[in-house]
Design a protein around this motif. Structure first.
Motif, PDB file in Angstrom:
ATOM      1  N   LYS A   1       2.642  10.275  -7.429  1.00 46.06           N
ATOM      2  CA  LYS A   1       3.302  10.608  -8.701  1.00 46.06           C
ATOM      3  C   LYS A   1       2.258  11.000  -9.740  1.00 46.06           C
ATOM      4  CE  LYS A   1       7.165   7.444  -8.330  1.00 46.06           C
ATOM      5  NZ  LYS A   1       7.605   6.126  -8.799  1.00 46.06           N
ATOM      6  N   VAL A   2       1.170  10.217  -9.812  1.00 45.27           N
ATOM      7  CA  VAL A   2       0.096  10.498 -10.777  1.00 45.27           C
ATOM      8  C   VAL A   2      -0.501  11.875 -10.502  1.00 45.27           C
ATOM      9  CG1 VAL A   2      -2.240   9.812 -11.499  1.00 45.27           C
ATOM     10  CG2 VAL A   2      -0.478   8.080 -11.246  1.00 45.27           C
TER      11      VAL A   2
ATOM     12  N   MET B   1       1.911  14.627 -11.586  1.00 46.07           N
ATOM     13  CA  MET B   1       1.998  14.717 -13.050  1.00 46.07           C
ATOM     14  C   MET B   1       0.731  15.341 -13.632  1.00 46.07           C
ATOM     15  SD  MET B   1       3.854  11.137 -13.840  1.00 46.07           S
ATOM     16  CE  MET B   1       4.524  11.209 -15.469  1.00 46.07           C
ATOM     17  N   GLN B   2      -0.422  14.947 -13.093  1.00 47.98           N
ATOM     18  CA  GLN B   2      -1.693  15.512 -13.568  1.00 47.98           C
ATOM     19  C   GLN B   2      -1.754  17.009 -13.288  1.00 47.98           C
ATOM     20  OE1 GLN B   2      -4.513  12.933 -11.665  1.00 47.98           O
ATOM     21  NE2 GLN B   2      -4.918  11.778 -13.536  1.00 47.98           N
TER      22      GLN B   2
ATOM     23  N   LEU C   1       0.569  18.798 -15.691  1.00 49.56           N
ATOM     24  CA  LEU C   1      -0.041  18.793 -17.030  1.00 49.56           C
ATOM     25  C   LEU C   1      -1.149  19.842 -17.112  1.00 49.56           C
ATOM     26  CD1 LEU C   1      -0.489  15.103 -18.194  1.00 49.56           C
ATOM     27  CD2 LEU C   1       0.547  16.951 -19.482  1.00 49.56           C
TER      28      LEU C   1
ATOM     29  N   ARG D   1       0.820  -1.220   0.000  1.00 49.82           N
ATOM     30  CA  ARG D   1       0.000   0.000   0.000  1.00 49.82           C
ATOM     31  C   ARG D   1       0.853   1.268   0.000  1.00 49.82           C
ATOM     32  NH1 ARG D   1      -5.513  -0.916   0.311  1.00 49.82           N
ATOM     33  NH2 ARG D   1      -5.821   1.333   0.293  1.00 49.82           N
TER      34      ARG D   1
ATOM     35  N   ASP E   1       2.904   5.765  -5.929  1.00 44.45           N
ATOM     36  CA  ASP E   1       2.491   5.861  -7.340  1.00 44.45           C
ATOM     37  C   ASP E   1       1.335   6.848  -7.506  1.00 44.45           C
ATOM     38  OD1 ASP E   1       4.410   4.183  -8.259  1.00 44.45           O
ATOM     39  OD2 ASP E   1       3.138   2.407  -8.443  1.00 44.45           O
ATOM     40  N   ARG E   2       0.375   6.802  -6.561  1.00 45.12           N
ATOM     41  CA  ARG E   2      -0.774   7.722  -6.636  1.00 45.12           C
ATOM     42  C   ARG E   2      -0.296   9.170  -6.536  1.00 45.12           C
ATOM     43  NH1 ARG E   2      -5.234   4.682  -2.835  1.00 45.12           N
ATOM     44  NH2 ARG E   2      -6.260   3.533  -4.498  1.00 45.12           N
TER      45      ARG E   2
ATOM     46  N   LEU F   1       1.765   1.742  -3.465  1.00 42.26           N
ATOM     47  CA  LEU F   1       0.583   2.253  -4.175  1.00 42.26           C
ATOM     48  C   LEU F   1       0.426   3.757  -3.933  1.00 42.26           C
ATOM     49  CD1 LEU F   1      -2.222   2.007  -5.593  1.00 42.26           C
ATOM     50  CD2 LEU F   1      -3.160   1.298  -3.402  1.00 42.26           C
TER      51      LEU F   1
END
Lengths: 67, 266
Positions: free
Chosen positions: B240-241, B244-245, B248, B231, B237-238, B234
């Motif tokens: 990082k997303v 990045m979002q 962007l 977790r 990674d969340r 996880l």
């Protein structure tokens, strides 16, 4: 032999309580594990989509031929 | 002279690096999962097939092999949440906040399992599914609410830094509930029985019941560590997303916004 085994596993009048508790444990422990694995897979996919992509060899060949 | 606890702090800073943490987690996970599977299989076998029925509780004693480890782990997980929150607040390691965030759903699931199995055990033994006047039961229910509140707070707040601070304060305030759960059976007259394993005169349970219980406790520990590592990865990674979002979206907004000189010319 098998009959004795089933007799033991029925746990008399307390059988439904014992099996209900063990089933709940399996559902909760396996459930949160599965939820984590699925979420990890989805997040990895989202991360891959967001990362800037390098042009593949085919694209490079195509752009060279266009020139 | 080196201060006591210095090594621990040095090691903590070393593994606060997310890349190093992920490498270590990937190396440890297969081993910890193997320990969990083996101990669950052996503990489950002994608990269901070979351990004897209790002279008072009869066959319902087999519920204890999942109820006791899940209750212990639900409290241990809250201590992990609190320690990670404290570490995050003091040393400003984002990984510490993410560890606390990753641990909370596991703790909530374990607390729910503790309440469910306790309730199923309580009906044939005490003749009731639930007793509001029992301090052990209600304090464990409060623990479930604390986990729910902690997770809701993470969901509510968009700003990562603010969410880290607010959830950490909640986690640290809620830690007071842990000694209340542990000592509730000593402080108040409860329906729930007193400690029978961790107590000053040694465990009072039969030696044939100790082996499956011991195996199940190891299995639950290994399961908790493995799931926590998964977790935390996880959550990294969340994060990082999300970053990045955000970048962007801000880049897109910058492209779409009219240039200041154009606005001035109009």
């Amino acid at each position: 032999m098998m009959e004795e085994m089933f007799q033991h596993l029925s746990f008399g009048k307390h059988g439904p309580y014992v099996w209900a508790a063990w089933t709940a444990a399996i559902i909760v422990l396996a459930g949160i594990w599965a939820q984590t694995s699925i979420a990890a897979k989805r997040t990895k996919t989202a991360l891959d989509q967001l990362r800037p992509k390098r042009p593949s060899n085919d694209t490079l060949v195509q752009s060279e031929s266009d020139q | 002279m080196q201060r006591p606890g210095r090594d621990y702090i040095t090691a903590m800073h070393r593994f606060a690096n997310p890349a190093r943490f992920v490498r270590l987690a990937d190396r440890l996970l297969p081993w910890i999962i193997s320990v969990a599977v083996i101990c669950f299989a052996l503990g489950g076998y002994f608990a269901i097939f070979s351990s004897p029925a209790d002279y008072q509780q009869m066959e319902t004693v087999r519920i204890m092999y999942i109820h006791v480890p899940s209750a212990w782990m639900s409290m241990l997980t809250y201590i992990i949440v609190a320690v990670a929150s404290f570490t995050g607040l003091v040393w400003r390691h984002p990984l510490a906040f993410l560890t606390a965030k990753a641990a909370a759903p596991i703790g909530a699931a374990l607390t729910a399992l503790t309440l469910i199995t306790g309730s199923i055990w309580g009906y044939p033994t005490w003749g009731t599914w639930w007793e509001w006047a029992d301090a052990r039961m209600t304090s464990v229910l409060v623990l479930l609410f604390l986990y729910a509140g902690y997770m809701a707070m993470w969901q509510m707040m968009d700003d990562f830094d603010k969410a880290c601070r607010a959830t950490s304060i909640l986690a640290l305030v809620g830690v007071i509930n842990i000694p209340i759960i542990k000592f509730s059976v000593d402080w108040w007259n409860t329906l729930h029985q007193g400690a029978s394993i961790v107590r000053s005169g040694g465990p009072t349970i039969h030696s044939e019941m100790q082996l499956p219980l011991f195996l199940m406790i190891i299995a639950f520990h290994a399961w908790l560590i493995a799931l926590l590592l998964k977790r935390v990865k996880l959550e990294l990674d969340r994060r990082k997303v999300a970053v990045m979002q955000q970048s962007l979206a801000s880049g897109l907004a910058h492209q779409l916004a009219p240039a200041p000189e154009k606005l001035e010319g109009q």
